[in-house]
Design an enzyme around this catalytic site. Structure first.
Site, PDB file in Angstrom:
ATOM      1  N   MET A  30       0.837  -1.198   0.000  1.00 50.08           N
ATOM      2  CA  MET A  30       0.000   0.000   0.000  1.00 50.08           C
ATOM      3  C   MET A  30       0.878   1.257   0.000  1.00 50.08           C
ATOM      4  O   MET A  30       0.394   2.364   0.244  1.00 50.08           O
ATOM      5  CB  MET A  30      -0.933   0.001   1.207  1.00 50.08           C
ATOM      6  CG  MET A  30      -1.898  -1.186   1.181  1.00 50.08           C
ATOM      7  SD  MET A  30      -3.429  -0.894   2.076  1.00 50.08           S
ATOM      8  CE  MET A  30      -2.814  -0.616   3.721  1.00 50.08           C
ATOM      9  N   LEU A  33       6.680   3.191   1.594  1.00 53.87           N
ATOM     10  CA  LEU A  33       7.531   2.011   1.754  1.00 53.87           C
ATOM     11  C   LEU A  33       8.647   2.213   2.773  1.00 53.87           C
ATOM     12  O   LEU A  33       9.170   3.314   2.928  1.00 53.87           O
ATOM     13  CB  LEU A  33       8.133   1.640   0.389  1.00 53.87           C
ATOM     14  CG  LEU A  33       7.114   1.403  -0.727  1.00 53.87           C
ATOM     15  CD1 LEU A  33       7.829   1.117  -2.043  1.00 53.87           C
ATOM     16  CD2 LEU A  33       6.172   0.254  -0.377  1.00 53.87           C
ATOM     17  N   HIS A  37       9.077  -3.510   3.530  1.00 53.98           N
ATOM     18  CA  HIS A  37       8.734  -3.719   2.109  1.00 53.98           C
ATOM     19  C   HIS A  37      10.002  -4.031   1.298  1.00 53.98           C
ATOM     20  O   HIS A  37       9.997  -4.900   0.430  1.00 53.98           O
ATOM     21  CB  HIS A  37       8.093  -2.463   1.519  1.00 53.98           C
ATOM     22  CG  HIS A  37       6.836  -2.018   2.196  1.00 53.98           C
ATOM     23  ND1 HIS A  37       6.773  -0.882   2.962  1.00 53.98           N
ATOM     24  CD2 HIS A  37       5.589  -2.551   2.225  1.00 53.98           C
ATOM     25  CE1 HIS A  37       5.539  -0.716   3.424  1.00 53.98           C
ATOM     26  NE2 HIS A  37       4.793  -1.717   3.000  1.00 53.98           N
ATOM     27  N   GLY A 147       4.875 -10.321   3.957  1.00 51.07           N
ATOM     28  CA  GLY A 147       5.586 -10.257   5.229  1.00 51.07           C
ATOM     29  C   GLY A 147       4.867 -11.017   6.331  1.00 51.07           C
ATOM     30  O   GLY A 147       3.639 -11.018   6.396  1.00 51.07           O
ATOM     31  N   LYS A 149       4.897  -9.983   9.161  1.00 55.70           N
ATOM     32  CA  LYS A 149       4.320  -8.899   9.978  1.00 55.70           C
ATOM     33  C   LYS A 149       2.789  -9.026   9.986  1.00 55.70           C
ATOM     34  O   LYS A 149       2.144  -8.846  11.003  1.00 55.70           O
ATOM     35  CB  LYS A 149       4.762  -7.564   9.378  1.00 55.70           C
ATOM     36  CG  LYS A 149       3.949  -6.364   9.759  1.00 55.70           C
ATOM     37  CD  LYS A 149       4.481  -5.737  11.011  1.00 55.70           C
ATOM     38  CE  LYS A 149       3.544  -4.719  11.597  1.00 55.70           C
ATOM     39  NZ  LYS A 149       2.869  -3.868  10.644  1.00 55.70           N
ATOM     40  N   GLN A 153      -2.765 -12.449   7.308  1.00 55.55           N
ATOM     41  CA  GLN A 153      -2.889 -12.182   5.866  1.00 55.55           C
ATOM     42  C   GLN A 153      -2.082 -13.203   5.059  1.00 55.55           C
ATOM     43  O   GLN A 153      -2.558 -13.738   4.054  1.00 55.55           O
ATOM     44  CB  GLN A 153      -2.402 -10.764   5.559  1.00 55.55           C
ATOM     45  CG  GLN A 153      -2.226 -10.465   4.082  1.00 55.55           C
ATOM     46  CD  GLN A 153      -1.871  -9.018   3.842  1.00 55.55           C
ATOM     47  OE1 GLN A 153      -2.728  -8.167   3.796  1.00 55.55           O
ATOM     48  NE2 GLN A 153      -0.582  -8.736   3.697  1.00 55.55           N
ATOM     49  N   ILE A 176      10.680  -7.201   9.767  1.00 59.06           N
ATOM     50  CA  ILE A 176      11.805  -6.265   9.900  1.00 59.06           C
ATOM     51  C   ILE A 176      11.433  -5.230  10.966  1.00 59.06           C
ATOM     52  O   ILE A 176      10.323  -4.682  10.952  1.00 59.06           O
ATOM     53  CB  ILE A 176      12.110  -5.565   8.555  1.00 59.06           C
ATOM     54  CG1 ILE A 176      12.369  -6.590   7.449  1.00 59.06           C
ATOM     55  CG2 ILE A 176      13.291  -4.600   8.705  1.00 59.06           C
ATOM     56  CD1 ILE A 176      13.570  -7.500   7.650  1.00 59.06           C
ATOM     57  N   LYS A 184       8.536  -2.460  11.836  1.00 59.30           N
ATOM     58  CA  LYS A 184       8.371  -1.362  10.876  1.00 59.30           C
ATOM     59  C   LYS A 184       6.964  -1.408  10.307  1.00 59.30           C
ATOM     60  O   LYS A 184       6.439  -2.478   9.993  1.00 59.30           O
ATOM     61  CB  LYS A 184       9.383  -1.485   9.752  1.00 59.30           C
ATOM     62  CG  LYS A 184      10.795  -1.331  10.257  1.00 59.30           C
ATOM     63  CD  LYS A 184      11.663  -0.610   9.260  1.00 59.30           C
ATOM     64  CE  LYS A 184      13.055  -0.474   9.835  1.00 59.30           C
ATOM     65  NZ  LYS A 184      13.663   0.798   9.541  1.00 59.30           N
ATOM     66  N   SER A 185       6.358  -0.239  10.173  1.00 62.84           N
ATOM     67  CA  SER A 185       5.013  -0.150   9.626  1.00 62.84           C
ATOM     68  C   SER A 185       4.792   1.257   9.089  1.00 62.84           C
ATOM     69  O   SER A 185       5.264   2.229   9.682  1.00 62.84           O
ATOM     70  CB  SER A 185       3.984  -0.444  10.722  1.00 62.84           C
ATOM     71  OG  SER A 185       2.699  -0.030  10.310  1.00 62.84           O
TER      72      SER A 185
HETATM   73  P1  AMP Z   1       1.434  -2.954   3.427  1.00 56.77           P
HETATM   74  O1  AMP Z   1       1.999  -1.907   2.547  1.00 56.77           O
HETATM   75  O2  AMP Z   1       1.403  -2.571   4.885  1.00 56.77           O
HETATM   76  O3  AMP Z   1       0.133  -3.509   2.924  1.00 56.77           O
HETATM   77  O4  AMP Z   1       2.449  -4.173   3.391  1.00 56.77           O
HETATM   78  C1  AMP Z   1       2.832  -4.764   2.175  1.00 56.77           C
HETATM   79  C2  AMP Z   1       3.627  -6.001   2.460  1.00 56.77           C
HETATM   80  O5  AMP Z   1       4.779  -5.664   3.235  1.00 56.77           O
HETATM   81  C3  AMP Z   1       2.846  -7.044   3.279  1.00 56.77           C
HETATM   82  O6  AMP Z   1       3.142  -8.332   2.790  1.00 56.77           O
HETATM   83  C4  AMP Z   1       3.394  -6.843   4.672  1.00 56.77           C
HETATM   84  O7  AMP Z   1       3.311  -7.985   5.488  1.00 56.77           O
HETATM   85  C5  AMP Z   1       4.838  -6.501   4.374  1.00 56.77           C
HETATM   86  N1  AMP Z   1       5.427  -5.788   5.511  1.00 56.77           N
HETATM   87  C6  AMP Z   1       4.968  -4.661   6.103  1.00 56.77           C
HETATM   88  N2  AMP Z   1       5.731  -4.340   7.158  1.00 56.77           N
HETATM   89  C7  AMP Z   1       6.692  -5.294   7.253  1.00 56.77           C
HETATM   90  C8  AMP Z   1       7.775  -5.526   8.143  1.00 56.77           C
HETATM   91  N3  AMP Z   1       8.037  -4.716   9.168  1.00 56.77           N
HETATM   92  N4  AMP Z   1       8.555  -6.604   7.922  1.00 56.77           N
HETATM   93  C9  AMP Z   1       8.298  -7.443   6.893  1.00 56.77           C
HETATM   94  N5  AMP Z   1       7.307  -7.285   6.018  1.00 56.77           N
HETATM   95  C10 AMP Z   1       6.503  -6.218   6.188  1.00 56.77           C
END
Ligand code: AMP
Length: 281
Positions: A30, A33, A37, A147, A149, A153, A176, A184-185
């Protein structure tokens, strides 16, 4: 690196790569990044000839009172990061490109979406399954990277691919974290200074849970109670859930046995954060 916004442009490029016999890795995101990501993209780069990343804040997976409008966005910074990793194509569609007028087909799932985030975000996984299904149909990857994370999902997508006979290998990648432990988020950007410190309660509680399991705690109620008690020490934290489930089925368990996902969602102020650990017992 190309940045495209239409399904047609993705298909044209993918067809060209296919003609050359190249394999395709896919990382759906989404945007906004970060290194989490980036780790998925690097893994995709290692395992596939070409890497496609999507950046799409999917309205269908947000509930009415959730943060769709405030979700952070920065396409320029995202493009720089992707380029530095060697991503070949970014698919960045508008909402109308993904959901044209009259859109009424959905992919939904029972079972794996009953607990954890599925309970507190009832329409979330229908939105996730639908958009990921669409993205898979558009990109037609050999491998897709997600991830841990978002562990539920990951389980849901693996199940969907299996149930619907999609010819895609789904690969889970480790969480991560920031140096101090916070996972990380993109949503971490919502936290003010005080909340950022308070948010450490999540990763601290994850470590506590891991230690308790190592020390031999097998009773889930006992484990969860200890973790909840630890979180309650942080005044800014409000628990959404702390649960232990079977990793494959996302069903609640009473005893720590097999591959177990211990997951939590905690509000720090208004920001809902998630974290988890997976343990083989
Ligand atoms: P998002 O943009 O939050 O929808 O995440 C996109 C992808 O990145 C998903 O598969 C998440 O699980 C992965 N992701 C988000 N944060 C992390 C993290 N801290 N470590 C590993 N993968 C992540």
């Amino acid at each position: 690196m190309q940045i495209v916004s239409t399904v047609k442009e993705v298909r044209t490029q993918v067809k060209e790569w296919r003609k050359q016999g190249l394999s395709i890795g896919f990382v759906p995101t989404m945007g906004y990044l970060h290194e989490g990501h980036a780790s998925l993209m690097k893994r995709a780069k290692e395992e596939c000839d070409k890497v496609v990343a999507s950046i799409f804040v999917n309205p269908m997976q947000f509930g009415v009172n959730e943060d769709l409008d405030s979700y952070p966005r920065d396409l320029d910074a995202d493009a720089k990061l992707c380029d530095s990793i060697g991503v070949d194509l970014i698919f960045h569609p508008e909402v109308e490109e993904m959901y044209a007028e009259g859109f009424c087909s959905f992919v939904d799932m029972n079972g794996l979406t009953k607990e954890l985030c599925g309970k507190s975000r009832p329409i979330h996984f229908r939105g996730v399954c639908t958009v990921v299904n669409k993205l898979f149909n558009i990109v037609t990857p050999d491998k897709a990277f997600f991830g841990q994370k978002d562990a539920q999902q990951l389980a849901v997508i693996k199940r969907m691919v299996k149930d619907l006979n999609m010819d895609i290998e789904v690969i889970g990648c480790p969480i991560i974290r920031e140096e101090d432990g916070l996972a990380k988020s993109s949503r971490n950007t919502y936290l003010n200074e005080e909340e950022r410190k308070a948010a450490l309660i999540l990763s601290q509680t994850i470590r506590l849970g891991e230690q308790l399991v190592k020390d031999g705690v097998t009773n889930v109620a006992e484990l969860v109670a200890a973790m909840k008690e630890n979180i309650s020490k942080e005044p800014l934290a409000k628990i959404d859930y702390v649960e232990a489930v079977s990793m494959d089925t996302i069903e609640k368990i009473e005893k720590m046995q097999g591959t177990v996902l211990v997951a939590m969602a905690v509000y720090i102020g208004k920001t809902r954060l998630i974290d988890n650990f997976i343990v083989e017992v």
